[in-house]
Design a protein around this motif. Structure first.
Motif, short mmCIF file in Angstrom:
data_model
loop_
_atom_site.label_atom_id
_atom_site.label_comp_id
_atom_site.label_asym_id
_atom_site.label_seq_id
_atom_site.Cartn_x
_atom_site.Cartn_y
_atom_site.Cartn_z
N ASP A 115 0.83 -1.21 0.00
CA ASP A 115 0.00 0.00 0.00
C ASP A 115 0.86 1.25 0.00
O ASP A 115 0.49 2.28 0.54
CB ASP A 115 -0.98 0.01 1.18
CG ASP A 115 -0.27 0.07 2.53
OD1 ASP A 115 0.96 -0.12 2.56
OD2 ASP A 115 -0.94 0.32 3.55
N TYR A 149 -12.81 0.39 1.51
CA TYR A 149 -11.73 0.48 2.49
C TYR A 149 -12.02 -0.50 3.63
O TYR A 149 -13.14 -0.54 4.15
CB TYR A 149 -11.61 1.89 3.05
CG TYR A 149 -11.06 2.89 2.07
CD1 TYR A 149 -9.69 3.16 2.01
CD2 TYR A 149 -11.91 3.56 1.19
CE1 TYR A 149 -9.18 4.08 1.11
CE2 TYR A 149 -11.40 4.49 0.28
CZ TYR A 149 -10.04 4.74 0.24
OH TYR A 149 -9.54 5.64 -0.65
N GLU A 150 -11.03 -1.28 4.00
CA GLU A 150 -11.14 -2.19 5.15
C GLU A 150 -10.03 -1.86 6.12
O GLU A 150 -8.86 -1.78 5.73
CB GLU A 150 -11.06 -3.64 4.70
CG GLU A 150 -12.21 -4.05 3.78
CD GLU A 150 -12.15 -5.51 3.37
OE1 GLU A 150 -12.43 -6.37 4.23
OE2 GLU A 150 -11.83 -5.78 2.20
N GLY A 203 -9.44 0.89 7.23
CA GLY A 203 -8.88 2.15 6.78
C GLY A 203 -7.98 2.07 5.56
O GLY A 203 -7.46 3.08 5.10
N ARG A 204 -7.80 0.87 4.99
CA ARG A 204 -6.90 0.69 3.85
C ARG A 204 -7.69 0.45 2.56
O ARG A 204 -8.69 -0.28 2.56
CB ARG A 204 -5.96 -0.50 4.09
CG ARG A 204 -5.02 -0.32 5.27
CD ARG A 204 -4.23 -1.61 5.53
NE ARG A 204 -3.39 -1.49 6.72
CZ ARG A 204 -2.11 -1.18 6.68
NH1 ARG A 204 -1.53 -0.95 5.52
NH2 ARG A 204 -1.41 -1.08 7.79
N TYR A 205 -7.22 1.04 1.51
CA TYR A 205 -7.82 0.84 0.18
C TYR A 205 -7.66 -0.63 -0.21
O TYR A 205 -6.56 -1.17 -0.22
CB TYR A 205 -7.10 1.74 -0.83
CG TYR A 205 -7.47 1.51 -2.27
CD1 TYR A 205 -8.53 2.19 -2.87
CD2 TYR A 205 -6.75 0.62 -3.06
CE1 TYR A 205 -8.85 1.99 -4.21
CE2 TYR A 205 -7.05 0.42 -4.39
CZ TYR A 205 -8.11 1.09 -4.96
OH TYR A 205 -8.42 0.89 -6.29
N THR A 206 -8.78 -1.28 -0.55
CA THR A 206 -8.70 -2.71 -0.89
C THR A 206 -9.32 -3.06 -2.24
O THR A 206 -8.94 -4.05 -2.84
CB THR A 206 -9.39 -3.58 0.18
OG1 THR A 206 -10.77 -3.19 0.31
CG2 THR A 206 -8.69 -3.45 1.52
N ARG A 221 -6.26 2.65 -8.30
CA ARG A 221 -5.19 2.93 -7.33
C ARG A 221 -4.18 3.94 -7.87
O ARG A 221 -3.49 4.61 -7.10
CB ARG A 221 -4.48 1.62 -6.97
CG ARG A 221 -3.48 1.78 -5.83
CD ARG A 221 -2.93 0.45 -5.35
NE ARG A 221 -2.10 0.65 -4.17
CZ ARG A 221 -0.83 0.25 -4.08
NH1 ARG A 221 -0.27 -0.36 -5.09
NH2 ARG A 221 -0.15 0.46 -2.97
N GLU A 251 -4.65 5.95 -0.14
CA GLU A 251 -4.40 4.54 0.17
C GLU A 251 -4.97 4.19 1.55
O GLU A 251 -5.37 3.05 1.79
CB GLU A 251 -2.90 4.27 0.16
CG GLU A 251 -2.25 4.35 -1.20
CD GLU A 251 -2.48 3.11 -2.02
OE1 GLU A 251 -3.02 2.14 -1.47
OE2 GLU A 251 -2.13 3.10 -3.21
N ARG A 252 -4.98 5.19 2.45
CA ARG A 252 -5.50 4.97 3.80
C ARG A 252 -6.41 6.12 4.19
O ARG A 252 -6.18 7.27 3.81
CB ARG A 252 -4.36 4.87 4.81
CG ARG A 252 -3.40 3.71 4.60
CD ARG A 252 -2.47 3.60 5.78
NE ARG A 252 -1.37 2.69 5.53
CZ ARG A 252 -0.42 2.40 6.41
NH1 ARG A 252 -0.44 2.99 7.61
NH2 ARG A 252 0.55 1.57 6.13
N LEU A 253 -7.42 5.80 4.96
CA LEU A 253 -8.31 6.83 5.48
C LEU A 253 -7.67 7.52 6.67
O LEU A 253 -6.73 7.00 7.29
CB LEU A 253 -9.65 6.20 5.90
CG LEU A 253 -10.45 5.53 4.80
CD1 LEU A 253 -11.72 4.91 5.39
CD2 LEU A 253 -10.78 6.50 3.68
N HIS A 284 -12.23 6.86 11.37
CA HIS A 284 -12.95 6.24 10.25
C HIS A 284 -13.57 4.91 10.67
O HIS A 284 -13.12 4.27 11.64
CB HIS A 284 -12.00 6.03 9.07
CG HIS A 284 -10.80 5.18 9.42
ND1 HIS A 284 -10.87 3.82 9.63
CD2 HIS A 284 -9.50 5.53 9.58
CE1 HIS A 284 -9.68 3.35 9.92
NE2 HIS A 284 -8.82 4.36 9.89
#
Length: 749
Positions: free
Chosen positions: A94, A163-164, A166-169, A188, A195-197, A201
């Motif tokens: 990430d 986002y899971e 807080g990470r872009y998935t 992406r 990439e991250r919230l 969140h």
């Protein structure tokens, strides 16, 4: 500067801009010790701090529009991060450096959305907007106080982003609303998508956004495409949609895409919890009670929305109508395309009470703008020749203002459209911006005087005479003078390899992996060689000289030697590769190899005018995957005198190697059907072509007729589920290799 940095765990939250622990956020030093002098532990710690800093700088630049470092400083930090990750082979799962793309995909998988991505009712009539308001107030009664949130209706491509923790998935296109194409790697690359919230969140978040190309970036990108002799995009929406569906994420990364988020599709502790919550908008009240508050929370989490100054809460439908009228007046000043406004009931509990239908939500309405149109005179009609040989007529116009944009040219699409409109030079026409962007001629308002027609066009009896008084489409290509042929409404130049307008594309394909794989001969170098007069035909590729190459800007003796070595290695290609490289219409890599197996030698193809082309076409139809239409197309390629002239000249430089068919393995896989998913040691398309060359079928989806599903790394779940439902054996790549070797087929080829 000191290279010592505090250790940062992989699960740490992104640092804020006032984090005293991160030296790369405010006034960072850009002087670094050589990477090879660091220990791996120090390199990992510094890389993590750089990742956090780059993410924060991205947010500041794209979301907040408030950068705190100069572009040059940002570039230096980014380059240092790339250096550390490369030198120490660090995980980039990430990392911001992952936005550059990665390996191309063979196909787009289809995935289920967290929640349906529904449409909304729309109209350009004010009466329909008032009817929407009346229905809303009637159905919610006195239980809720109705007010509205109004926002621009973006003209881009709708996507779901997940986002899971807080990470872009994951990311997917809207598709049919229930399922869409998996474009995770493509999306992406868009730098405004984090990439991250940030902040507080939710553990799981699925959001809806609109991918678009900003107007200024679109104009610049189109200008660059035209300068490279590429077809420009018709409008920003087409540019965004076409970009996201590219199979090569690196191509997407080069295009100036952006994204606005505007709706939460699912929120909760995990996937299942989010899906349950989505069924009732009131369930999301833990996070936001109104749609206006939803916008605010999206920004708090680091997701870019339209400037909140462009979003307005109004008390009633009159306020919504006034908002739309005001935005329509200001639309030309925006840097993104819109085609109307969206009116949403603000209270999310009221939204839940109004509910949805199977196709659209009942708590929102799109009030569309009218199409722009204006009247002007056609000063000339020119025909452009595209790189595929397609001829497109373009009307040159007296400049006219259309919705705040000065238009001086408009497409006429094809010869049939010219006849339908009855348009000719000198006519007064109404111009509109189709799709609200690309200019096109809508109708002829007044016929021009005959003296305005050049060369007596439209003056003779017949299809282009007075009875059908319109521009006479040329019968020969304006670039190479080859005959023009029609395929339905579309006209094509038959010059093929001899047409200068098509040559650059032909050379580019010849050098690709699907051709002869000549490394170092990309689009920019081909353009440079063409501009220098060194590459005026395909055969000229084999006549390039070392000194003339070395003298070119940006080259040198090493670059020249490398290219000449690659070209020399391409003098004796396999026959199938050579046929694939020729850009024969409708002939891809697999069909080219099937042709090679059937004819075995290049001399078996018709290379002179005395050949029996009827017999050739009949034999073509015996080749696997070649039906009557493809056979006719291949015949026409070889029947073209211009193509044969180039081909015979080329064969003076190239000696395609005959096919040595091992009859014991030629049909080793006959009767089997394979489906591939995930990443293999060769591309999936090459694996498909390999099994096809030995008699098997290779399809894109699993059915009851499938014999094996071959699963590589990171496979799609849909195909595995389909295999289980149809009782299809699932094998990994090692098992696939063993299966082929048992039948005498080498893998990888």
């Amino acid at each position: 500067m000191s290279e010592q940095a505090p250790d940062t765990g992989a699960d740490a939250e992104p640092s804020s801009d006032d984090d005293p622990e991160n030296p790369y956020l405010r006034d960072p030093s850009t002087e670094f010790d050589p990477a090879e002098t660091l220990s791996r532990e120090d390199a990992e710690a510094q890389a993590e701090l750089l990742r956090e800093a780059v993410r924060e700088h991205d947010r500041r630049y794209y979301v907040e529009n408030d950068p705190v470092v100069a572009d040059r400083t940002y570039d230096t930090l980014f380059a240092r991060l790339e250096e550390l990750e490369s030198t120490f082979d660090l995980d980039r799962t990430d990392s911001p450096t992952g936005r550059v793309g990665g390996e191309p995909l063979d196909e787009l998988e289809t995935v289920d959305h967290v929640a349906p991505m529904l449409s909304i009712d729309q109209s350009g009539e004010v009466a329909d907007v008032r009817a929407f308001d009346e229905r809303v107030r009637r159905e919610v009664g006195d239980e809720y106080e109705v007010d509205y949130v109004c926002e621009p209706k973006f003209d881009g491509l709708s996507v779901e982003v997940v986002y899971e923790d807080g990470r872009y998935t994951r990311a997917a296109t809207r598709g049919d609303g229930e399922r869409g194409d998996d474009v995770t790697r493509q999306v992406r690359t868009i730098e405004s998508i984090p990439e991250r919230l940030r902040g507080d969140h939710p553990d799981f978040l699925a959001v809806r956004g609109e991918v678009f190309m900003p107007r200024d970036a679109f104009r610049e990108h189109n200008r660059e495409r035209v300068e490279r002799d590429e077809e420009p995009f018709a409008n920003p929406r087409n540019a965004a949609a076409g970009s996201l569906r590219q199979l090569d994420p690196a191509v997407v990364a080069e295009r100036p895409l952006d994204c606005f988020f505007y709706d939460v599709l699912g929120v909760g502790d995990d996937w299942d919890d989010a899906v349950d919550a989505t069924a009732d908008a009131a369930e999301t009240s833990e996070w936001f009670e109104t749609n206006l508050e939803e916008y605010e929370r999206l920004r708090e989490w680091g997701l870019q929305t339209v400037d909140l100054d462009e979003v307005e809460r109004v008390d009633d439908v009159d306020g919504a109508i006034a908002y739309r009228d005001d935005l329509m007046e200001r639309r030309e000043g925006l840097n993104f395309e819109i085609d109307g406004t969206v009116i949403k009931v603000n209270d999310r509990a009221a939204c839940a009470a109004l509910g949805v239908t199977s196709r659209h939500v009942r708590w929102a309405f799109a009030y569309k703008f009218p199409a722009r149109s204006e009247v002007t005179r056609v000063t000339d009609i020119v025909v452009q020749v595209g790189r595929t040989g397609r001829l497109t007529p373009v009307a040159l116009l007296d400049p006219v203002d259309v919705g705040g944009v000065t238009v001086s040219r408009a497409t006429l699409h094809n010869p049939e459209e010219i006849a339908r409109l009855g348009v000719a030079v000198g006519d007064t026409v109404r111009v509109k911006r189709a799709g609200d962007v690309i200019p096109q001629v809508a109708e002829v308002v007044e016929k021009g005087e005959s003296h305005d027609r050049e060369d007596g066009e439209g003056s003779e009896d017949g299809p282009d005479g007075p009875e059908n008084d319109h521009y006479a489409f040329p019968e020969h290509c304006p670039v190479c003078d080859s005959p023009v042929e029609r395929d339905g409404p579309v006209a094509f130049c038959t010059g093929g390899l001899a047409c200068d307008a098509q040559l650059e594309r032909a050379i580019g394909h010849y050098a690709t992996r699907r051709g002869l794989d000549i490394e170092g001969l990309g689009e920019e170098r081909i353009e440079q060689l063409r501009d220098a007069g060194l590459l005026d035909s395909l055969p000229a590729l084999y006549r390039l000289g070392r000194e003339e190459l070395a003298d070119l800007e940006g080259w040198g003796e090493t670059s020249a030697d490398n290219l000449l070595r690659e070209v020399e290695d391409a003098r004796e290609p396999p026959l199938g590769d050579f046929l694939s490289a020729l850009s024969i219409p409708s002939v891809g890599y697999s069909t080219a190899n099937n042709l090679a197996r059937e004819f075995e030698r290049i001399e078996a193809f018709p290379l002179d005018a005395d050949a029996d082309f009827d017999a050739f076409e009949g034999r073509l139809q015996t080749v696997p995957d070649v039906g009557p239409t493809v056979a006719r197309t291949v015949r026409e390629f070889f029947e073209s005198e211009e193509n044969r002239a180039v081909l015979n000249d080329l064969l003076g430089e190239v000696d395609p190697q005959p096919v040595d068919v091992d009859e014991g393995t030629a049909d080793a896989l006959d009767g089997l059907t394979f489906v591939f998913t995930g990443s293999l040691s060769m591309s999936r398309s090459d694996a498909q072509e390999l099994v096809r060359s030995y008699g098997a079928n290779a399809t894109g989806s699993v059915s009851g007729n499938t014999d094996y599903l071959v699963v590589g790394e990171n496979p799609g779940q849909t195909k595995r589920d389909d295999a289980e439902a149809n009782d299809v054996p699932v094998i990994d790549e090692d098992e696939f290799r063993e299966l082929l070797e048992e039948r005498g087929v080498e893998y990888p080829a």
